[in-house]
Design a protein around this motif. Structure first.
Motif, mmCIF file in Angstrom:
data_model
loop_
_atom_site.group_PDB
_atom_site.id
_atom_site.type_symbol
_atom_site.label_atom_id
_atom_site.label_comp_id
_atom_site.label_asym_id
_atom_site.label_seq_id
_atom_site.Cartn_x
_atom_site.Cartn_y
_atom_site.Cartn_z
ATOM 1 N N VAL A 58 0.812 -1.081 -0.169
ATOM 2 C CA VAL A 58 0.058 -0.045 0.070
ATOM 3 C C VAL A 58 0.993 1.385 0.013
ATOM 4 N N TYR A 59 1.847 1.370 0.674
ATOM 5 C CA TYR A 59 2.710 2.369 0.845
ATOM 6 C C TYR A 59 3.397 2.612 -0.344
ATOM 7 N N GLU A 60 3.767 1.615 -0.941
ATOM 8 C CA GLU A 60 4.667 1.726 -2.445
ATOM 9 C C GLU A 60 3.657 2.200 -3.439
ATOM 10 N N ALA A 61 2.596 1.575 -3.308
ATOM 11 C CA ALA A 61 1.618 2.006 -4.448
ATOM 12 C C ALA A 61 1.281 3.426 -4.506
ATOM 13 N N THR A 62 0.715 3.969 -3.277
ATOM 14 C CA THR A 62 0.477 5.242 -2.882
ATOM 15 C C THR A 62 1.680 6.229 -3.083
ATOM 16 N N THR A 63 2.897 5.908 -2.814
ATOM 17 C CA THR A 63 3.852 6.811 -3.185
ATOM 18 C C THR A 63 4.147 6.662 -4.746
ATOM 19 N N ARG A 64 3.967 5.728 -5.304
ATOM 20 C CA ARG A 64 4.246 5.694 -6.691
ATOM 21 C C ARG A 64 3.281 6.428 -7.687
ATOM 22 N N LEU A 65 2.175 6.551 -7.117
ATOM 23 C CA LEU A 65 1.024 7.260 -7.642
ATOM 24 C C LEU A 65 1.341 8.707 -7.607
ATOM 25 N N LYS A 66 1.799 9.004 -6.283
ATOM 26 C CA LYS A 66 2.359 10.573 -6.223
ATOM 27 C C LYS A 66 3.453 10.719 -6.889
ATOM 28 N N GLU A 67 4.409 9.770 -7.047
ATOM 29 C CA GLU A 67 5.854 10.208 -7.602
ATOM 30 C C GLU A 67 6.055 8.851 -8.615
#
Length: 176
Positions: free
Chosen positions: A71-80
């Motif tokens: 979840v953390y990687e996915a939300t960060t990947r969506l932002k950056e």
């Protein structure tokens, strides 16, 4: 597969994928119906099939930590989209480097101040011991004078005053 009870809502994954949620749904313990944005982000980046395969390969007691990481990687990947978590990690490492540099400067300044304090204290102590020796010598001199005066059975006041005046003059000359 047996259908999950009708009065319990399906997990966020099954709701998004528009499928029936079962008791043995692999997503059910980790993607609660009240947090659909978590699965939506993970599904968009990794895909439901890949997430399901990953979770099946991980031991049950480590799955929750894996889901939190996904979840953390996915939300960060969506932002950056280009760097994802790497940009945040890089930024944090730069901050650590800068703070370590400031800490080293502060430690160096502390060491310098400690040295200065030690030097100042040694000067104070040596001057106090010098003054103490001088006072001891002066007191010893005065003690000898008073002993001489008491040993002499001087009856006239003029001789006594002359001896006392000599001891005061000698102690004054020693101070200079």
């Amino acid at each position: 597969m047996e259908s999950y009870s009708k009065n319990i809502m399906p997990c966020a994954a099954c709701k998004l994928l528009r499928r029936r949620c079962t008791k043995d749904c692999i997503f059910l313990p980790y993607f609660l119906p009240s947090e659909p944005e978590k699965f939506a982000a993970v599904h968009r980046i990794f895909g439901a099939s890949n997430i399901s395969k990953m979770l099946q390969e991980i031991p049950v007691n480590d799955r929750e930590d894996a889901v939190i990481s996904l979840v953390y990687e996915a939300t960060t990947r969506l932002k950056e989209p280009v760097y994802g978590c790497v940009s945040l990690i890089s930024s944090l490492q730069m901050q650590i480097f800068q703070l370590q540099s400031k800490l080293n400067e502060a430690l160096a300044e502390t060491a310098t101040l400690k040295t200065q304090l030690a030097n100042a204290l040694s000067i104070i102590i040596s001057s106090q011991s010098h003054q103490s020796n001088h006072i001891t010598e002066k007191n010893n001199f005065n003690l000898i004078d008073y002993q001489q005066l008491s040993e002499c059975n001087i009856n006239d006041n003029a001789s006594y005053a002359r001896l006392l005046d000599l001891s005061v003059t000698d102690s004054y000359l020693e101070r200079m």
